[in-house]
Design a protein around this motif. Structure first.
Motif, PDB file in Angstrom:
ATOM      1  N   LYS A   1      -4.428  -0.269   0.779  1.00 27.84           N
ATOM      2  CA  LYS A   1      -5.002  -0.541  -0.535  1.00 27.84           C
ATOM      3  C   LYS A   1      -4.142  -1.590  -1.222  1.00 27.84           C
ATOM      4  CE  LYS A   1      -6.649   1.670  -4.779  1.00 27.84           C
ATOM      5  NZ  LYS A   1      -6.783   2.948  -5.503  1.00 27.84           N
TER       6      LYS A   1
ATOM      7  N   THR B   1      -9.463  -1.669   6.201  1.00 27.68           N
ATOM      8  CA  THR B   1      -9.021  -0.975   7.400  1.00 27.68           C
ATOM      9  C   THR B   1      -8.521  -2.023   8.385  1.00 27.68           C
ATOM     10  OG1 THR B   1     -10.632   0.800   7.090  1.00 27.68           O
ATOM     11  CG2 THR B   1      -9.694   0.541   9.291  1.00 27.68           C
TER      12      THR B   1
ATOM     13  N   GLU C   1      -9.450  -2.324  -0.706  1.00 27.73           N
ATOM     14  CA  GLU C   1      -9.126  -1.468   0.442  1.00 27.73           C
ATOM     15  C   GLU C   1      -9.644  -2.108   1.714  1.00 27.73           C
ATOM     16  OE1 GLU C   1     -10.122   2.628   0.433  1.00 27.73           O
ATOM     17  OE2 GLU C   1      -8.813   3.141  -1.253  1.00 27.73           O
TER      18      GLU C   1
ATOM     19  N   SER D   1       0.819  -1.214   0.000  1.00 26.45           N
ATOM     20  CA  SER D   1       0.000   0.000   0.000  1.00 26.45           C
ATOM     21  C   SER D   1       0.850   1.261   0.000  1.00 26.45           C
ATOM     22  CB  SER D   1      -0.926  -0.017   1.222  1.00 26.45           C
ATOM     23  OG  SER D   1      -1.769   1.115   1.238  1.00 26.45           O
TER      24      SER D   1
ATOM     25  N   TYR E   1      -1.196  -1.387  14.221  1.00 27.20           N
ATOM     26  CA  TYR E   1      -1.588  -0.610  13.040  1.00 27.20           C
ATOM     27  C   TYR E   1      -3.101  -0.399  12.988  1.00 27.20           C
ATOM     28  CZ  TYR E   1       3.097  -2.271  12.151  1.00 27.20           C
ATOM     29  OH  TYR E   1       4.427  -2.564  12.291  1.00 27.20           O
ATOM     30  N   GLU E   2      -3.745  -0.478  14.153  1.00 29.16           N
ATOM     31  CA  GLU E   2      -5.199  -0.337  14.258  1.00 29.16           C
ATOM     32  C   GLU E   2      -5.677   0.941  13.563  1.00 29.16           C
ATOM     33  OE1 GLU E   2      -8.982  -1.552  15.425  1.00 29.16           O
ATOM     34  OE2 GLU E   2      -7.162  -2.598  16.102  1.00 29.16           O
ATOM     35  N   GLY E   3      -6.664   0.765  12.659  1.00 32.00           N
ATOM     36  CA  GLY E   3      -7.285   1.901  11.980  1.00 32.00           C
ATOM     37  C   GLY E   3      -6.596   2.356  10.720  1.00 32.00           C
ATOM     38  N   ARG E   4      -5.430   1.812  10.402  1.00 28.59           N
ATOM     39  CA  ARG E   4      -4.721   2.207   9.186  1.00 28.59           C
ATOM     40  C   ARG E   4      -5.411   1.582   7.975  1.00 28.59           C
ATOM     41  NH1 ARG E   4       0.438   4.010   7.495  1.00 28.59           N
ATOM     42  NH2 ARG E   4       1.151   4.157   9.655  1.00 28.59           N
ATOM     43  N   VAL E   5      -5.634   2.364   6.943  1.00 28.67           N
ATOM     44  CA  VAL E   5      -6.248   1.881   5.703  1.00 28.67           C
ATOM     45  C   VAL E   5      -5.154   1.463   4.737  1.00 28.67           C
ATOM     46  CG1 VAL E   5      -7.711   2.480   3.740  1.00 28.67           C
ATOM     47  CG2 VAL E   5      -8.262   3.358   6.025  1.00 28.67           C
TER      48      VAL E   5
ATOM     49  N   THR F   1      -7.750  -3.863  11.628  1.00 23.97           N
ATOM     50  CA  THR F   1      -8.308  -3.893  12.977  1.00 23.97           C
ATOM     51  C   THR F   1      -7.852  -5.168  13.675  1.00 23.97           C
ATOM     52  OG1 THR F   1     -10.319  -5.085  12.349  1.00 23.97           O
ATOM     53  CG2 THR F   1     -10.385  -2.678  12.195  1.00 23.97           C
TER      54      THR F   1
END
Length: 485
Positions: free
Chosen positions: A428, A407, A405, A355, A422-426, A409
Motif C-alpha cells: 500500500k 499486488t 494498493e 508499506s 516478492y510475488e503475491g505480496r500486497v 507480480t
C-alpha cells in the motif's frame, strides 16, 4: 510568462527533516522555491492528496556487471534504470567491478560507456579485488578525481576476497584519498568448510545455501573488519547486514566510538530462510549472500533501522534469470554452490519499506526519506544535489499515492530477471509520478523518458570523511603517525 518551468502543486512535501503542505517550483532542472501559492509554471503537476518526496537513491545495486565467475547479470543500464524509476528511485550507484588482473581505469571506461543507456542519474562505486600498488597509488587517486569516491571489497568469494593485510592496504589508501570503503563481510573459510561437509553428505538443494552462510560467519567477519578499521582509525560501511549477531557487533562498535556505518536491504526484512526451502530448485530464486535469516533477524533489522544503527537501505539488486544463464548454470544438476548469488529488488525497494515501515508505524515518513534517499546522498558526497527537496537541489521528485494498493507480480516488474521473490505480496503506497531534474520520467505507469537521458553524477567526499581530519591523539592516532611518517 510563467515564472517556473514546472510547479508540483498542492502536495504534502516530505523531507528527512520536515513535513509541510507546499508547492515546489522548478527552473532549469533545479528546485528554486518551496512554499504555498507559488506562481504558475509552464507545466503543472497536481499533487493534491499525494506525498511529494525526494526521488530515491539506491546506492547498492549490480547492473550490467559480471560476477567473479563470469556470469553477466540479467539487467543492462536501460532495464535496471527503468525498473528503478518505476519504483521511485531517481539515482543509482552501481559497481564498476575490477576482477583480478583488470585495470581499474579500463573497467571504469567500459562501465561508463554501458551506463549511457540510463534513464535516471547514476554514480559509480569501484569493486577492488586486485589491490596492487599501481591500483591503489595511481588508479585509485585518478578515480577519486573523476568523482568515484567509494569502493567495495570482499572477505569472501574465492576470486574476490582480500586477505587481512590487503584490507589494511585498501583502508589506508582510501583514507589517504578521502574515499569510503564498503565491505561484504562474511568468513570465507567457515562458509567453505560448512559447504564442503554438506555436499559430501549429499545436501545439494538451494536451502543449504542458508545453512552454509552461517550467521556467525557474518558476525565474525564484521568484527574482524571493524578491528582492522580501528587499527588505522578509519571509517567503513558494512553492507547488506542480515542478522542480529552482526547488528549487535556493529552497535557495540558504534557505542565504543568506532567509525562504522551499516546498510541493509529488503531481503532481510521481507524474506527468511524458509523462502529458500522450496521444491526442486525453486529456492534458488531467493538465494543471496548473506542469505535471508529468520523472523528474529527481521525484527533486529527493523530495530536497527529505527535506532540508527543501520542508516542506509539499499536494494543490493543482483538479478539473474532462473535458467542456465544465471541461477541454474548446470541445469537440474545445479547445487547450492553453483548458483549465481543475488535477488532482484530495485523496483520494489521503496514500496516495500513504505508499506510495511510507514504503513505499519515502524518508521515515520521522515525516516523513510532519510533511509531511502537523504542518508545515501550524504554518505556518498552528493547531498549538494540529491536526496532533498531544498532550494538548489536537483528536482528529483517522487510523488506518492499513499492509498494506492498493488499486488507485486513478475509481470509488473521492469527488470530482466523474469521473476520477483516478492510475488503475491500486497503493498500500500506507490510512486505514481517520478521526475528527474524536473523532467517527468514516469507518469501513472507510463515511461516518458528517453533512453540515455540519465546523467553521471560525480561524487564528492563521503560524509564519514568530510570536514577536518582528526588530530589522532589517541592510541590509534599515535600508531597512524608512526606508520605514516
Amino acid at each position: 510568462m510563467a515564472e517556473f518551468d514546472l510547479v508540483v502543486r498542492g502536495g504534502t512535501v516530505v523531507t528527512a527533516e520536515r513535513t509541510v503542505q507546499a508547492d515546489v517550483g522548478v527552473r532549469g532542472g533545479k528546485i528554486v522555491e518551496v512554499g504555498a501559492g507559488l506562481a504558475a509554471g509552464r507545466q503543472e503537476v497536481d499533487a493534491r492528496g499525494k506525498l511529494v518526496m525526494p526521488g530515491g537513491i539506491d546506492s547498492h545495486c549490480h547492473v550490467e556487471q559480471k560476477s567473479s565467475a563470469g556470469v553477466m547479470c540479467a539487467d543492462d543500464f536501460y532495464s535496471a534504470t527503468v525498473a528503478a524509476a518505476f519504483g521511485g528511485t531517481t539515482t543509482i550507484i552501481p559497481f564498476a567491478a575490477q576482477h583480478r588482473g583488470d585495470s581499474i581505469t579500463s573497467v571504469v571506461q567500459d562501465y561508463a560507456e554501458r551506463a549511457k543507456k540510463s534513464v535516471v542519474d547514476y554514480a559509480f562505486h569501484l569493486i577492488v579485488s586486485d589491490p596492487t600498488p599501481d591500483a591503489l597509488n595511481v588508479e585509485l587517486p585518478a578515480m577519486v578525481k573523476r568523482g568515484i569516491t567509494s569502493l567495495k571489497i570482499y572477505t569472501t568469494y574465492e576470486l574476490l576476497r582480500l586477505k587481512d593485510d590487503q584490507v589494511l592496504d585498501v583502508l589506508l589508501a582510501a583514507d589517504r584519498e578521502r574515499a569510503l570503503v564498503m565491505v561484504h563481510a562474511e568468513n570465507h573459510e567457515v562458509i567453505q568448510w560448512i559447504a564442503r561437509r554438506l555436499l559430501e553428505r549429499g545436501h545439494k538443494a538451494p536451502k543449504f545455501h542458508a545453512t552454509a552462510h552461517h550467521p556467525i560467519a557474518e558476525s565474525e567477519a564484521t568484527h574482524r573488519v571493524i578491528a582492522l578499521t580501528r587499527i588505522l582509525d578509519v571509517p567503513a560501511l558494512i553492507v547488506h547486514v542480515s542478522g542480529s549477531d552482526a547488528i549487535e557487533t556493529i552497535r557495540s562498535a558504534q557505542t565504543l566510538g568506532a567509525k562504522i556505518h551499516a546498510e541493509s536491504c529488503p531481503q532481510y526484512l521481507f524474506l527468511t530462510a524458509d523462502d529458500i526451502d522450496r521444491p526442486g530448485l525453486e529456492g534458488a530464486k531467493f538465494c543471496c549472500s548473506p542469505p535471508p535469516r529468520d523472523a528474529a533477524s527481521q525484527d533486529a533489522v527493523w530495530r536497527a533501522l529505527k535506532d540508527g544503527t543501520i542508516g542506509i537501505y539499499s536494494s543490493d539488486h543482483a538479478p539473474y534469470r532462473y535458467d542456465e544463464s544465471g541461477k541454474l548454470p548446470k541445469g537440474d544438476a545445479t547445487t547450492f554452490k553453483d548458483m549465481a548469488n543475488g535477488v532482484p529488488g530495485i523496483q520494489v525497494r521503496m514500496p516495500l519499506l513504505f508499506s510495511e515501515g510507514v504503513g505499519q508505524g515502524r518508521i515515520t515518513l521522515n525516516e523513510f526519506v532519510a533511509l531511502t534517499s537523504t542518508n545515501h546522498a550524504q554518505m556518498y558526497g552528493i547531498a549538494d544535489r540529491k536526496g532533498t527537496l531544498n532550494v538548489g537541489a536537483d528536482a528529483d521528485i517522487a510523488i506518492w499515492d499513499p492509498q494506492r494498493e498493488l499486488t507485486l507480480t513478475a509481470a509488473m516488474m521492469k527488470d530482466n530477471a523474469g521473476y520477483t521473490p516478492y510475488e503475491g505480496r500486497v503493498v500500500k503506497g506507490w510512486p505514481v509520478q517520478v521526475l528527474v531534474r524536473g523532467q517527468v520520467v514516469v507518469d501513472d505507469g507510463k515511461l516518458l523518458a528517453a533512453k540515455g537521458s540519465g546523467q553521471f553524477v560525480p561524487c564528492g567526499t563521503p560524509a564519514p570523511l568530510a570536514g577536518t581530519r582528526p588530530t589522532r591523539d589517541n592510541a590509534a592516532g599515535a600508531f597512524r603517525r608512526l606508520i605514516d611518517s
